[in-house]
Design a protein around this motif. Structure first.
Motif, PDB file in Angstrom:
ATOM      1  N   GLU A 129       0.714  -0.856  -0.230  1.00  0.00           N
ATOM      2  CA  GLU A 129       0.309  -0.140   0.355  1.00  0.00           C
ATOM      3  C   GLU A 129       0.510   1.499  -0.373  1.00  0.00           C
ATOM      4  O   GLU A 129       0.586   2.250  -0.619  1.00  0.00           O
ATOM      5  CB  GLU A 129      -1.417  -0.150   0.983  1.00  0.00           C
ATOM      6  CG  GLU A 129      -2.245   1.283   0.691  1.00  0.00           C
ATOM      7  CD  GLU A 129      -2.606   1.305   2.719  1.00  0.00           C
ATOM      8  OE1 GLU A 129      -3.768   2.071   2.578  1.00  0.00           O
ATOM      9  OE2 GLU A 129      -3.243   0.586   2.835  1.00  0.00           O
ATOM     10  N   GLU A 130       2.677   1.190   0.394  1.00  0.00           N
ATOM     11  CA  GLU A 130       2.871   2.377   0.847  1.00  0.00           C
ATOM     12  C   GLU A 130       3.700   2.836  -0.388  1.00  0.00           C
ATOM     13  O   GLU A 130       3.451   3.948  -1.358  1.00  0.00           O
ATOM     14  CB  GLU A 130       3.765   1.739   2.580  1.00  0.00           C
ATOM     15  CG  GLU A 130       3.393   2.118   3.403  1.00  0.00           C
ATOM     16  CD  GLU A 130       4.836   1.764   4.249  1.00  0.00           C
ATOM     17  OE1 GLU A 130       5.485   1.813   4.159  1.00  0.00           O
ATOM     18  OE2 GLU A 130       4.723   1.412   5.498  1.00  0.00           O
ATOM     19  N   GLN A 131       3.779   1.344  -1.294  1.00  0.00           N
ATOM     20  CA  GLN A 131       4.747   1.526  -2.447  1.00  0.00           C
ATOM     21  C   GLN A 131       3.185   1.860  -3.500  1.00  0.00           C
ATOM     22  O   GLN A 131       4.145   3.119  -4.848  1.00  0.00           O
ATOM     23  CB  GLN A 131       5.205   0.229  -2.859  1.00  0.00           C
ATOM     24  CG  GLN A 131       7.093  -0.021  -2.568  1.00  0.00           C
ATOM     25  CD  GLN A 131       6.358  -1.766  -2.587  1.00  0.00           C
ATOM     26  OE1 GLN A 131       5.855  -2.498  -2.801  1.00  0.00           O
ATOM     27  NE2 GLN A 131       8.019  -2.025  -2.913  1.00  0.00           N
ATOM     28  N   ARG A 132       1.904   1.940  -3.408  1.00  0.00           N
ATOM     29  CA  ARG A 132       1.319   2.363  -4.581  1.00  0.00           C
ATOM     30  C   ARG A 132       0.981   4.042  -4.203  1.00  0.00           C
ATOM     31  O   ARG A 132       1.071   4.715  -4.609  1.00  0.00           O
ATOM     32  CB  ARG A 132      -0.498   1.499  -4.341  1.00  0.00           C
ATOM     33  CG  ARG A 132       0.014   0.452  -4.685  1.00  0.00           C
ATOM     34  CD  ARG A 132      -1.700  -0.616  -4.780  1.00  0.00           C
ATOM     35  NE  ARG A 132      -2.228  -0.454  -3.725  1.00  0.00           N
ATOM     36  CZ  ARG A 132      -2.224  -1.792  -2.741  1.00  0.00           C
ATOM     37  NH1 ARG A 132      -1.600  -2.556  -3.225  1.00  0.00           N
ATOM     38  NH2 ARG A 132      -2.546  -0.996  -1.140  1.00  0.00           N
ATOM     39  N   GLU A 133       0.921   4.397  -2.658  1.00  0.00           N
ATOM     40  CA  GLU A 133       0.433   5.339  -2.960  1.00  0.00           C
ATOM     41  C   GLU A 133       1.732   6.695  -3.046  1.00  0.00           C
ATOM     42  O   GLU A 133       1.687   7.587  -3.802  1.00  0.00           O
ATOM     43  CB  GLU A 133       0.895   6.005  -0.998  1.00  0.00           C
ATOM     44  CG  GLU A 133      -0.634   5.374  -1.149  1.00  0.00           C
ATOM     45  CD  GLU A 133      -0.768   5.602   0.821  1.00  0.00           C
ATOM     46  OE1 GLU A 133      -0.572   6.887   1.322  1.00  0.00           O
ATOM     47  OE2 GLU A 133      -1.806   5.073   1.167  1.00  0.00           O
ATOM     48  N   GLU A 134       3.140   5.743  -2.916  1.00  0.00           N
ATOM     49  CA  GLU A 134       4.276   6.528  -3.276  1.00  0.00           C
ATOM     50  C   GLU A 134       4.050   6.591  -4.827  1.00  0.00           C
ATOM     51  O   GLU A 134       4.663   7.927  -5.252  1.00  0.00           O
ATOM     52  CB  GLU A 134       5.448   5.472  -3.308  1.00  0.00           C
ATOM     53  CG  GLU A 134       7.038   6.836  -3.158  1.00  0.00           C
ATOM     54  CD  GLU A 134       8.073   5.943  -3.166  1.00  0.00           C
ATOM     55  OE1 GLU A 134       8.846   6.134  -3.196  1.00  0.00           O
ATOM     56  OE2 GLU A 134       7.667   4.792  -2.139  1.00  0.00           O
ATOM     57  N   MET A 135       3.969   5.976  -5.549  1.00  0.00           N
ATOM     58  CA  MET A 135       3.286   5.694  -7.009  1.00  0.00           C
ATOM     59  C   MET A 135       2.887   6.847  -8.018  1.00  0.00           C
ATOM     60  O   MET A 135       3.085   7.205  -8.396  1.00  0.00           O
ATOM     61  CB  MET A 135       3.431   4.703  -7.844  1.00  0.00           C
ATOM     62  CG  MET A 135       3.782   4.578  -9.309  1.00  0.00           C
ATOM     63  SD  MET A 135       3.737   2.407  -9.625  1.00  0.00           S
ATOM     64  CE  MET A 135       5.131   2.090  -9.363  1.00  0.00           C
ATOM     65  N   LEU A 136       1.935   6.599  -6.608  1.00  0.00           N
ATOM     66  CA  LEU A 136       0.621   7.394  -7.240  1.00  0.00           C
ATOM     67  C   LEU A 136       0.756   9.213  -7.390  1.00  0.00           C
ATOM     68  O   LEU A 136       0.965   9.924  -7.842  1.00  0.00           O
ATOM     69  CB  LEU A 136      -0.487   7.405  -6.591  1.00  0.00           C
ATOM     70  CG  LEU A 136      -2.159   7.618  -7.068  1.00  0.00           C
ATOM     71  CD1 LEU A 136      -2.531   7.657  -8.517  1.00  0.00           C
ATOM     72  CD2 LEU A 136      -3.247   7.410  -5.938  1.00  0.00           C
ATOM     73  N   ALA A 137       1.898   9.165  -6.196  1.00  0.00           N
ATOM     74  CA  ALA A 137       2.211  10.634  -5.721  1.00  0.00           C
ATOM     75  C   ALA A 137       2.695  11.493  -6.565  1.00  0.00           C
ATOM     76  O   ALA A 137       2.987  12.170  -7.053  1.00  0.00           O
ATOM     77  CB  ALA A 137       2.711  10.510  -4.503  1.00  0.00           C
ATOM     78  N   LYS A 138       3.930   9.920  -6.862  1.00  0.00           N
ATOM     79  CA  LYS A 138       5.211  10.296  -8.130  1.00  0.00           C
ATOM     80  C   LYS A 138       4.786  10.754  -9.594  1.00  0.00           C
ATOM     81  O   LYS A 138       4.338  11.919 -10.088  1.00  0.00           O
ATOM     82  CB  LYS A 138       5.923   9.743  -8.107  1.00  0.00           C
ATOM     83  CG  LYS A 138       7.124   9.584  -7.071  1.00  0.00           C
ATOM     84  CD  LYS A 138       8.071   8.400  -7.347  1.00  0.00           C
ATOM     85  CE  LYS A 138       9.368   8.491  -6.270  1.00  0.00           C
ATOM     86  NZ  LYS A 138      10.237   7.546  -5.920  1.00  0.00           N
TER      87      LYS A 138
END
Length: 169
Positions: free
Chosen positions: A134-143
């Protein structure tokens, strides 16, 4: 003629070579002449079909390139089955005669993976089979969006939402 399955068959003219009355001599003048003619024909057919004759020609050459894919065609199926048998016989493949052979061939075909340049290149991505946290998805979405999402729903939340919609009908 002795031709590799891929070369002339890919052009859609393997059957022409198999029906040719010329002696089987690789690289003969007649072979070069026919191959050149077939290449020119394919080149002419590769553009946009302008007439019904163009469209019919393209369909038929496509069928000849892979006759086994068109064995169930209502108009040309019988001929395509015959062409497939000619090509297979030339390559030493005999038709299945017993139920065991038929079942074995079906299993073999089912196990073969059809190649796709697009899929094969896309699957070279190192992230192809990785499930992101979930953290990686959020980070990717933020980028991608330039902002942090307030809340990214989990699969369970999304499924519950769908279930609510279905129950409401």
């Amino acid at each position: 003629m002795s031709l590799p399955r891929s070369s002339m068959n890919m052009m859609g003219f393997a059957v022409c070579c198999l029906r040719c009355d010329e002696p089987d001599v690789a690289g003969s003048e007649r072979c070069r002449s026919c191959i050149s003619s077939h290449a020119r024909t394919r080149e002419r057919l590769s553009g946009k079909a302008a007439t019904k004759a163009d469209r019919l020609s393209r369909e038929f050459v496509t069928m000849l390139a892979n006759p086994s894919n068109y064995a169930d065609d209502s108009t040309h199926g019988e001929l395509m089955t015959h062409y497939t048998a000619l090509i297979d016989a030339h390559h030493g493949e005999t038709p299945a005669t017993t139920i065991e052979e038929v079942v074995a061939r079906f299993e073999e075909q089912r196990k073969k993976r059809k190649r796709s340049l697009i899929r094969d290149v896309a699957n070279m991505n190192e992230w192809n089979d990785v499930e992101l946290s979930e953290e990686q998805r959020e980070e990717m979405l933020a980028k991608l969006t330039g902002e942090r999402p307030k809340h990214v729903p989990t699969w369970d939340e999304l499924l519950a939402e769908v279930a609510e919609l279905l129950d409401g009908k």
